[in-house]
Design a protein around this motif. Structure first.
Motif, mmCIF file in Angstrom:
data_model
loop_
_atom_site.group_PDB
_atom_site.id
_atom_site.type_symbol
_atom_site.label_atom_id
_atom_site.label_comp_id
_atom_site.label_asym_id
_atom_site.label_seq_id
_atom_site.Cartn_x
_atom_site.Cartn_y
_atom_site.Cartn_z
ATOM 1 N N SER A 356 0.831 -1.206 0.000
ATOM 2 C CA SER A 356 0.000 0.000 0.000
ATOM 3 C C SER A 356 0.865 1.256 0.000
ATOM 4 O O SER A 356 0.582 2.239 -0.709
ATOM 5 N N MET A 357 1.931 1.240 0.790
ATOM 6 C CA MET A 357 2.824 2.407 0.840
ATOM 7 C C MET A 357 3.501 2.648 -0.512
ATOM 8 O O MET A 357 3.688 3.785 -0.951
ATOM 9 N N GLU A 358 3.839 1.533 -1.166
ATOM 10 C CA GLU A 358 4.497 1.657 -2.485
ATOM 11 C C GLU A 358 3.541 2.277 -3.497
ATOM 12 O O GLU A 358 3.921 3.136 -4.295
ATOM 13 N N VAL A 359 2.261 1.877 -3.442
ATOM 14 C CA VAL A 359 1.266 2.433 -4.354
ATOM 15 C C VAL A 359 1.041 3.907 -4.062
ATOM 16 O O VAL A 359 0.966 4.733 -4.981
ATOM 17 N N MET A 360 0.931 4.285 -2.794
ATOM 18 C CA MET A 360 0.689 5.676 -2.426
ATOM 19 C C MET A 360 1.850 6.571 -2.861
ATOM 20 O O MET A 360 1.656 7.727 -3.240
ATOM 21 N N THR A 361 3.062 6.028 -2.814
ATOM 22 C CA THR A 361 4.227 6.798 -3.274
ATOM 23 C C THR A 361 4.261 6.876 -4.793
ATOM 24 O O THR A 361 4.589 7.916 -5.377
ATOM 25 N N ARG A 362 3.882 5.803 -5.460
ATOM 26 C CA ARG A 362 3.955 5.731 -6.910
ATOM 27 C C ARG A 362 2.983 6.681 -7.599
ATOM 28 O O ARG A 362 3.253 7.207 -8.678
ATOM 29 N N ILE A 363 1.842 6.923 -6.967
ATOM 30 C CA ILE A 363 0.864 7.817 -7.579
ATOM 31 C C ILE A 363 1.026 9.264 -7.106
ATOM 32 O O ILE A 363 0.211 10.126 -7.440
ATOM 33 N N GLY A 364 2.072 9.514 -6.293
ATOM 34 C CA GLY A 364 2.356 10.879 -5.878
ATOM 35 C C GLY A 364 1.595 11.346 -4.656
ATOM 36 O O GLY A 364 1.670 12.526 -4.288
ATOM 37 N N ALA A 365 0.849 10.469 -4.005
ATOM 38 C CA ALA A 365 0.085 10.870 -2.816
ATOM 39 C C ALA A 365 0.990 11.068 -1.611
ATOM 40 O O ALA A 365 0.793 11.988 -0.817
ATOM 41 N N PHE A 366 2.019 10.215 -1.466
ATOM 42 C CA PHE A 366 2.948 10.280 -0.342
ATOM 43 C C PHE A 366 4.350 10.557 -0.852
ATOM 44 O O PHE A 366 4.746 10.092 -1.929
ATOM 45 N N SER A 367 5.101 11.327 -0.069
ATOM 46 C CA SER A 367 6.540 11.443 -0.302
ATOM 47 C C SER A 367 7.245 10.412 0.579
ATOM 48 O O SER A 367 6.606 9.734 1.398
ATOM 49 N N VAL A 368 8.553 10.298 0.439
ATOM 50 C CA VAL A 368 9.300 9.349 1.270
ATOM 51 C C VAL A 368 9.156 9.715 2.743
ATOM 52 O O VAL A 368 8.951 8.851 3.606
ATOM 53 N N ASN A 369 9.238 11.000 3.049
ATOM 54 C CA ASN A 369 9.092 11.427 4.447
ATOM 55 C C ASN A 369 7.681 11.200 4.971
ATOM 56 O O ASN A 369 7.488 10.957 6.174
ATOM 57 N N ASP A 370 6.680 11.287 4.093
ATOM 58 C CA ASP A 370 5.312 10.983 4.515
ATOM 59 C C ASP A 370 5.193 9.535 4.967
ATOM 60 O O ASP A 370 4.532 9.228 5.971
ATOM 61 N N VAL A 371 5.839 8.647 4.213
ATOM 62 C CA VAL A 371 5.828 7.227 4.573
ATOM 63 C C VAL A 371 6.541 7.009 5.898
ATOM 64 O O VAL A 371 6.055 6.285 6.777
ATOM 65 N N LEU A 372 7.711 7.644 6.064
ATOM 66 C CA LEU A 372 8.474 7.490 7.304
ATOM 67 C C LEU A 372 7.701 8.032 8.506
ATOM 68 O O LEU A 372 7.723 7.441 9.588
ATOM 69 N N GLU A 373 7.015 9.138 8.301
ATOM 70 C CA GLU A 373 6.222 9.708 9.397
ATOM 71 C C GLU A 373 5.078 8.782 9.771
ATOM 72 O O GLU A 373 4.754 8.616 10.947
ATOM 73 N N TYR A 374 4.443 8.173 8.787
ATOM 74 C CA TYR A 374 3.353 7.237 9.046
ATOM 75 C C TYR A 374 3.848 6.041 9.851
ATOM 76 O O TYR A 374 3.132 5.496 10.691
ATOM 77 N N LEU A 375 5.095 5.647 9.598
ATOM 78 C CA LEU A 375 5.697 4.510 10.298
ATOM 79 C C LEU A 375 6.349 4.913 11.612
ATOM 80 O O LEU A 375 6.953 4.079 12.289
ATOM 81 N N SER A 376 6.237 6.210 11.973
ATOM 82 C CA SER A 376 6.852 6.743 13.203
ATOM 83 C C SER A 376 8.361 6.579 13.193
ATOM 84 O O SER A 376 8.989 6.326 14.230
ATOM 85 N N GLU A 377 8.962 6.717 12.013
ATOM 86 C CA GLU A 377 10.412 6.650 11.879
ATOM 87 C C GLU A 377 10.978 8.064 11.694
ATOM 88 O O GLU A 377 10.243 9.031 11.455
ATOM 89 N N GLU A 378 12.298 8.168 11.840
ATOM 90 C CA GLU A 378 12.958 9.460 11.682
ATOM 91 C C GLU A 378 12.882 9.927 10.226
ATOM 92 O O GLU A 378 13.057 9.132 9.297
ATOM 93 N N LEU A 379 12.627 11.229 10.045
ATOM 94 C CA LEU A 379 12.541 11.786 8.701
ATOM 95 C C LEU A 379 13.928 12.034 8.112
ATOM 96 O O LEU A 379 14.914 12.184 8.849
ATOM 97 N N ILE A 380 14.007 12.062 6.806
ATOM 98 C CA ILE A 380 15.268 12.315 6.099
ATOM 99 C C ILE A 380 15.381 13.818 5.834
ATOM 100 O O ILE A 380 14.466 14.429 5.258
ATOM 101 N N ASP A 381 16.455 14.410 6.267
ATOM 102 C CA ASP A 381 16.644 15.856 6.121
ATOM 103 C C ASP A 381 17.250 16.177 4.752
ATOM 104 O O ASP A 381 18.361 16.699 4.639
ATOM 105 N N GLU A 382 16.524 15.831 3.716
ATOM 106 C CA GLU A 382 16.931 16.122 2.347
ATOM 107 C C GLU A 382 15.703 16.586 1.568
ATOM 108 O O GLU A 382 14.574 16.144 1.825
ATOM 109 N N GLU A 383 15.918 17.480 0.595
ATOM 110 C CA GLU A 383 14.795 18.007 -0.168
ATOM 111 C C GLU A 383 14.087 16.918 -0.974
ATOM 112 O O GLU A 383 12.863 16.923 -1.105
ATOM 113 N N TRP A 384 14.872 15.994 -1.544
ATOM 114 C CA TRP A 384 14.257 14.966 -2.378
ATOM 115 C C TRP A 384 13.298 14.078 -1.585
ATOM 116 O O TRP A 384 12.357 13.502 -2.145
#
Length: 407
Positions: A356-384
């Motif tokens: 599900s996370m892969e699909v949400m990222t693939r269609i542009g709904a989530f960014s990588v940091n959005d996925v990490l935040e949903y998983l309660s993981e540390e965010l990546i301090d990069e623009e990409w």
């Protein structure tokens, strides 16, 4: 008419002077145990519901937005970490849910001058039609506020069903008696039953009187020995695991409790009545019964129903109350608001949502940091990591219908 006269009318025999002191004591003990049992079982079901709702709310994230963008500032810390100097978010929300259930009016949250949020223990609410309601005599954490709060100064919450506590009390009246009766029946059928045989020689042997008063009352020494046996010696005899008892000549004990083994009761009747109470309370709070009792079968569907019918209405009320009290109309329309996210209430395995996370990222709904935040993981301090990307497999339908190189 005194209390004992009333109780005598209920069949407890307190007003009957012919009753022995032992019978009166046993009746009073049963009355107290019945009331205590009723309170304990009802409190078990209600408090379990309160804890379940409060813990679920504690897993929610109170997101704060400024001009439509998520911001983490003082308000975010206040709502998610430490509402006041003496409480965590979990303890604070537990107080809110408890007040929602037990308070006749509703739950009142006030803010101190140093921006702390406190749940009021008591208050006087004056309601008006065309001007703000007022709150006087506010007491929070044993601290009396001398000021009068107006509606715009406080957070006021109330259940959709304001009579939920009275409803639970009314439903429990009958089941409380049923549980007490089941416990009494269980104890009666499984208790030790002894027949005391008194020989004729016993009365002849102890037919003297210890005093003139006893002679006037026709109380022989034999009567006293039997009273002592019934009130004292047998009581300690039954209370110990292995024990012995001395009997006067002419007295003997015969155990008859083993003669009625077929009618011995089990605790199933008690458990069934308790389950009924839990079911009634769960129905009142719109909590799936299996979830309240800890069942694991079909836990996913029960959690969805719990969120839909119990948690979401409370969350929406809290969210609406915070937004209308913390922001003006213009600020809210400009994108300043509080939004409560319930997505962390449900636990999940990362493997179960990877697709599900892969699909949400693939269609542009989530960014990588959005996925990490949903998983309660540390965010990546990069623009990409904040960019939203979309696979080339997706295109506008007009271009797809044209075909050719434009796709």
């Amino acid at each position: 008419m005194g209390l004992f006269d009333v109780l005598d009318g209920w069949g407890f025999g307190f007003g009957n002077k012919k009753k022995s002191e032992a019978e009166k004591a046993n009746n009073m003990q049963y009355l107290v145990e019945s009331f205590t049992t009723n309170i304990y079982f009802k409190q078990l079901a209600v408090q379990t519901s309160i804890n379940l709702i409060a813990k679920s709310l504690a897993r929610c994230e109170f997101k704060t937005f400024t001009d439509g963008k998520a911001q983490k500032g003082n308000l975010y810390y206040l709502l998610n970490v430490q509402p006041n100097i003496n409480q965590t978010k979990t303890a604070f929300l537990n107080d809110i849910v408890s007040e929602l259930v037990y308070s006749e009016e509703g739950c009142l949250v006030v803010q101190t001058d140093d921006l702390q949020l406190l749940v009021a223990e008591s208050y006087q609410r004056d309601k008006y039609a065309v001007k703000e309601n007022t709150y006087k005599n506010v007491m929070a954490n044993n601290y009396p506020f001398k000021r009068t709060f107006v509606e715009s100064d406080v957070i006021f919450l109330e259940l959709n069903n304001k009579q939920i506590r009275r409803t639970i009390d009314g439903l429990y009246d009958s089941y409380g008696k049923l549980i007490s009766g089941a416990i009494k029946n269980y104890n009666r059928k499984n208790s030790k039953k002894i027949v005391i045989n008194i020989a004729a020689m016993f009365d002849q042997q102890f037919d003297d009187y210890d005093s003139d008063e006893d002679e006037k009352a026709d109380i022989t020494s034999g009567d006293k020995k039997i009273d002592d046996l019934m009130m004292n010696r047998l009581k300690s005899f039954f209370s110990d695991g292995d024990s012995a008892i001395a009997l006067e000549e002419g007295l003997s004990l015969n155990d008859v409790s083993t003669l009625d083994t077929k009618n011995q009761a089990t605790s199933r009747d008690i458990r069934a009545a308790v389950d009924d109470v839990i079911d009634l309370v769960a129905m009142a709070f719109h909590i799936p019964r299996g979830l309240l009792k800890g069942d694991v079968a079909d836990i996913g569907q029960m959690t969805n129903n719990f969120l839909t019918f119990c948690i979401n209405p409370i969350v929406e009320q809290i969210e609406n109350e915070l937004n209308r009290k913390l922001f003006t109309k213009d600020e809210f329309l400009a994108g300043n608001r509080v939004k409560i996210s319930t997505k962390k209430i449900k636990s999940f395995d990362i493997k179960d949502i990877a697709g599900s996370m892969e699909v949400m990222t693939r269609i542009g709904a989530f960014s990588v940091n959005d996925v990490l935040e949903y998983l309660s993981e540390e965010l990546i301090d990069e623009e990409w990591a904040d960019d939203h990307v979309i696979t080339k497999n997706y295109t506008e339908i007009e271009k797809y219908l044209k075909g050719g190189d434009e796709i």
